[in-house]
Structure formats: structure tokens, C-alpha cells
Design a protein around this motif. Sequence first.
Motif, PDB file in Angstrom:
ATOM      1  N   ASP A  90     100.134   8.544 -16.917  1.00  0.00           N
ATOM      2  CA  ASP A  90     101.393   7.935 -17.825  1.00  0.00           C
ATOM      3  C   ASP A  90     101.674   6.643 -17.759  1.00  0.00           C
ATOM      4  OD1 ASP A  90     102.162   8.290 -15.173  1.00  0.00           O
ATOM      5  OD2 ASP A  90     104.198   8.460 -15.561  1.00  0.00           O
ATOM      6  N   TYR A  91     100.823   5.790 -16.672  1.00  0.00           N
ATOM      7  CA  TYR A  91     101.115   4.358 -16.733  1.00  0.00           C
ATOM      8  C   TYR A  91     100.233   3.742 -17.862  1.00  0.00           C
ATOM      9  CZ  TYR A  91     102.798   4.310 -12.201  1.00  0.00           C
ATOM     10  OH  TYR A  91     103.499   4.259 -10.939  1.00  0.00           O
ATOM     11  N   ARG A 132      97.599   1.085 -14.661  1.00  0.00           N
ATOM     12  CA  ARG A 132      96.857   2.503 -14.204  1.00  0.00           C
ATOM     13  C   ARG A 132      95.616   1.996 -13.326  1.00  0.00           C
ATOM     14  NH1 ARG A 132      94.735   7.309 -18.398  1.00  0.00           N
ATOM     15  NH2 ARG A 132      94.272   8.710 -16.943  1.00  0.00           N
ATOM     16  N   VAL A 133      94.781   1.218 -14.142  1.00  0.00           N
ATOM     17  CA  VAL A 133      93.727   0.523 -13.057  1.00  0.00           C
ATOM     18  C   VAL A 133      93.867  -0.285 -12.161  1.00  0.00           C
ATOM     19  CG1 VAL A 133      91.993   0.746 -15.514  1.00  0.00           C
ATOM     20  CG2 VAL A 133      93.086  -1.610 -14.709  1.00  0.00           C
ATOM     21  N   MET A 134      94.978  -0.859 -12.015  1.00  0.00           N
ATOM     22  CA  MET A 134      95.615  -1.481 -10.791  1.00  0.00           C
ATOM     23  C   MET A 134      95.843  -0.288  -9.489  1.00  0.00           C
ATOM     24  SD  MET A 134      95.459  -4.916 -10.927  1.00  0.00           S
ATOM     25  CE  MET A 134      96.220  -4.826  -9.040  1.00  0.00           C
ATOM     26  N   GLU A 135      96.209   0.481 -10.055  1.00  0.00           N
ATOM     27  CA  GLU A 135      96.556   1.707  -9.154  1.00  0.00           C
ATOM     28  C   GLU A 135      94.934   2.409  -8.634  1.00  0.00           C
ATOM     29  OE1 GLU A 135      99.084   2.719  -7.759  1.00  0.00           O
ATOM     30  OE2 GLU A 135     100.470   1.174  -9.102  1.00  0.00           O
ATOM     31  N   VAL A 136      94.156   2.104  -9.344  1.00  0.00           N
ATOM     32  CA  VAL A 136      92.672   2.571  -9.160  1.00  0.00           C
ATOM     33  C   VAL A 136      92.046   1.622  -8.050  1.00  0.00           C
ATOM     34  CG1 VAL A 136      90.291   2.933  -9.780  1.00  0.00           C
ATOM     35  CG2 VAL A 136      92.326   3.800 -11.160  1.00  0.00           C
ATOM     36  N   LEU A 137      92.447   0.275  -8.000  1.00  0.00           N
ATOM     37  CA  LEU A 137      91.923  -0.582  -7.074  1.00  0.00           C
ATOM     38  C   LEU A 137      92.609  -0.526  -5.953  1.00  0.00           C
ATOM     39  CD1 LEU A 137      91.637  -4.140  -9.068  1.00  0.00           C
ATOM     40  CD2 LEU A 137      89.889  -2.188  -8.643  1.00  0.00           C
ATOM     41  N   LYS A 138      94.001   0.029  -5.886  1.00  0.00           N
ATOM     42  CA  LYS A 138      94.716   0.149  -4.657  1.00  0.00           C
ATOM     43  C   LYS A 138      94.300   1.341  -4.021  1.00  0.00           C
ATOM     44  CE  LYS A 138      99.146  -1.976  -6.609  1.00  0.00           C
ATOM     45  NZ  LYS A 138     100.265  -1.522  -7.064  1.00  0.00           N
ATOM     46  N   ALA A 139      93.950   2.341  -4.563  1.00  0.00           N
ATOM     47  CA  ALA A 139      93.552   3.457  -3.965  1.00  0.00           C
ATOM     48  C   ALA A 139      91.975   3.282  -3.373  1.00  0.00           C
ATOM     49  CB  ALA A 139      93.340   4.514  -5.039  1.00  0.00           C
ATOM     50  N   ALA A 140      91.193   2.530  -3.933  1.00  0.00           N
ATOM     51  CA  ALA A 140      90.079   2.111  -3.495  1.00  0.00           C
ATOM     52  C   ALA A 140      90.003   1.453  -2.075  1.00  0.00           C
ATOM     53  CB  ALA A 140      89.248   1.484  -4.402  1.00  0.00           C
ATOM     54  N   GLN A 141      91.034   0.438  -2.100  1.00  0.00           N
ATOM     55  CA  GLN A 141      91.307  -0.294  -0.742  1.00  0.00           C
ATOM     56  C   GLN A 141      91.998   0.505   0.296  1.00  0.00           C
ATOM     57  OE1 GLN A 141      89.936  -3.415  -0.454  1.00  0.00           O
ATOM     58  NE2 GLN A 141      90.610  -3.099   1.676  1.00  0.00           N
ATOM     59  N   LYS A 142      92.759   1.504  -0.098  1.00  0.00           N
ATOM     60  CA  LYS A 142      93.429   2.385   0.955  1.00  0.00           C
ATOM     61  C   LYS A 142      92.372   3.403   1.511  1.00  0.00           C
ATOM     62  CE  LYS A 142      97.422   5.561   1.369  1.00  0.00           C
ATOM     63  NZ  LYS A 142      98.510   6.284   0.876  1.00  0.00           N
ATOM     64  N   ALA A 143      91.466   3.789   0.578  1.00  0.00           N
ATOM     65  CA  ALA A 143      90.357   4.710   1.177  1.00  0.00           C
ATOM     66  C   ALA A 143      89.300   3.969   2.083  1.00  0.00           C
ATOM     67  CB  ALA A 143      89.705   5.136   0.190  1.00  0.00           C
TER      68      ALA A 143
END
Length: 329
Positions: free
Chosen positions: A168-169, A174-185
Motif C-alpha cells: 500500500d506504500y 515501498r522499495v526503501m522498505e525492501v532495502l531496510k529489510a535486507a539490512q535487517k536480515a
Amino acid sequence: MKKLYFLFCLLLISFTSIQAQNIGVEKDAFAHTYSIVARDTVTGEMAVAVQSHWFSVGSLVPWGKSGVGVVATQSFVNPAYGPQGLELMANGLSAEQALTQMVEEDEGRDYRQVAFLDAHGSVSAFTGNNCVEAAEDLTGKNFSVQANMMLNDKVVPAMAEAFMRYSDYPLAERVMEVLKAAQKAGGDIRGKQSAALIVVGPEKTNKSWEDKKIDLRVDDHKNPIRELGRLLKVARAYEHMNKGDLAVEAGNMDKALKEYGAAEKMFPENLEMKFWKAVALANSGRIEEAKPIFDHVFEEDANWKEMLRRLPKSGILTISEEELLRIIE
């Protein structure tokens, strides 16, 4: 002597042959990284977002053209995948056809990691056998996530999951959240250094200045994803400022006030945003509301007072000379 000369020629030919086999990787820059190519099914916008422990990843990895597609080319980067891939897609090839053709022609393919996405939502990715682990790509409807030299094999699945979760972003966020998730993982095993984000539109344009809707880069930073997110917020605020400027040109002060006000709410300490909001108020006949805002801006930086004096001549400020003096004095 002839035998020695013959042996020397054989060695030279052999050495040249080895060099020829390595063409395409020896001269290429590293960009071991994680990235996403994606398309918004509602707006048709397409994006590339990327992070790497390498200087200025935004100058090598992300490519895009409105109405055509986007490309992420990484690992041992062959930049030709960007412009040439976009040209192939512009000429009618699908993302899969274009990427397949380029991979087949690339002698250094085993060291490449590439993802193509076209304006129709077709997506294709390739990870060469010699990409450093953890290396993987994962494609889905209207997106592909890919990474190499990651700390672990959880990074790419986390990226795909984040893309689905934040459906819904707006695409850029939305793709910024993808980068954050990659770093968190776990992210890049080497750490963090640079990041970039581009967004292009759904329709082709011959106006190069309209091609990229968002074009942001963080070339060298301790926390590039956080900095990229800050820049995206600034970009969004200035989208409101630009709309406010257009409204002023059209003489629509109500809309200008709305847009300038929206920008100011995002960055309440920004003097320029305060200034133009006050200009819109003044042009709407709301001098008493505008004056305290002008006073605050002038107190922080007196140059804005001189700026205000120059505006009536251009037609941007439409108040009377008497009203101008009331504001300035």
C-alpha cells in the motif's frame, strides 16, 4: 634458437587467450550488493533501489527510462547492461528476451548479476555461477530482488517479503522498505557505504528532464539507507514546493498555500518553505497572518527581506507598496 622462438610464441598466444577469456571482468568495477527492480501496478511507475559497501553505487548499478523499463546490473558490473538493455526493451524486446540476449553475448556472464523489468511488468534476472555467496535472485509479479556477497541466505527472501508486505506504500517508499529489510536480515557481509534510488514514469518521453521522477544518490555515508530515506522525504517536500510554484504562476493562491503548507509541515524549520507559504498568504490578502512568519524568517536570515523586496517586479508578489512596507518595517 628457432625452437625457443616457437615456444615463446606459444606462450604468448596462450597468455593472450587467457586474457581474452577474462575480457569483461578484469576491467569492471565491483558492486557486490543488494537491489530491487519493481513496478507499481496502479501508477505504472518503475523503480530501482540499491545499497552496497562500495563507493557511489548509484553511478553504476541502477538504470531506467520512462515508458521502457529499469535495470540493475551488479557484482562485477558490466554497465552496458543498463543503456543497451533499455535500448533493446525500447525496441520491443521483453525483459526476458533482452536479458537473455545480453547474457549470451557476455563472456564475463559467470561474474554478473543482473535484473531487467519492462514497462509491461515482465521481469527477468540472472545470477552468474561465480558470484560470491550468499548470492541469489528471486523474481515475482512486477519485481525482482537480487543480492550477492551477503552475510547470509536470508537477505533475498526478506527483501521479497518486505515488497509484498508494503504493497500500500508509494513505490519509492515501498522499495526503501525492501532495502531496510535486507539490512535487517544481515545485508552486505562487508557493511554499508552507498545507496541509490531512481523512479521512472509509465509513459515514454522525449524530454530528458522529465525522464526520472526521482533520482537520489548517497555516494559515501556511514548509514546510506537512512540518509537515502531522508533525501526521499526532502524530495517529497519539494514536490509540494514545485506544485506551489506552479500554482503561483497560474495565480491560484489557495492551491499554492496548500502546497507550501504541506511542504512546511514536513520540514517546519526550513526557512524557504516558511517564506513561500507567507508569500502565498500575503497574495491571498492575509497580510496579518503572513507578517509573523516573515518576521521569523527575517530574524533568522535578513537576506530573505531583500528577496521579498525583489518579488513585486517579477509579479510573484502581488501586494501593494504600502502592504510591502508594513511587512518589511
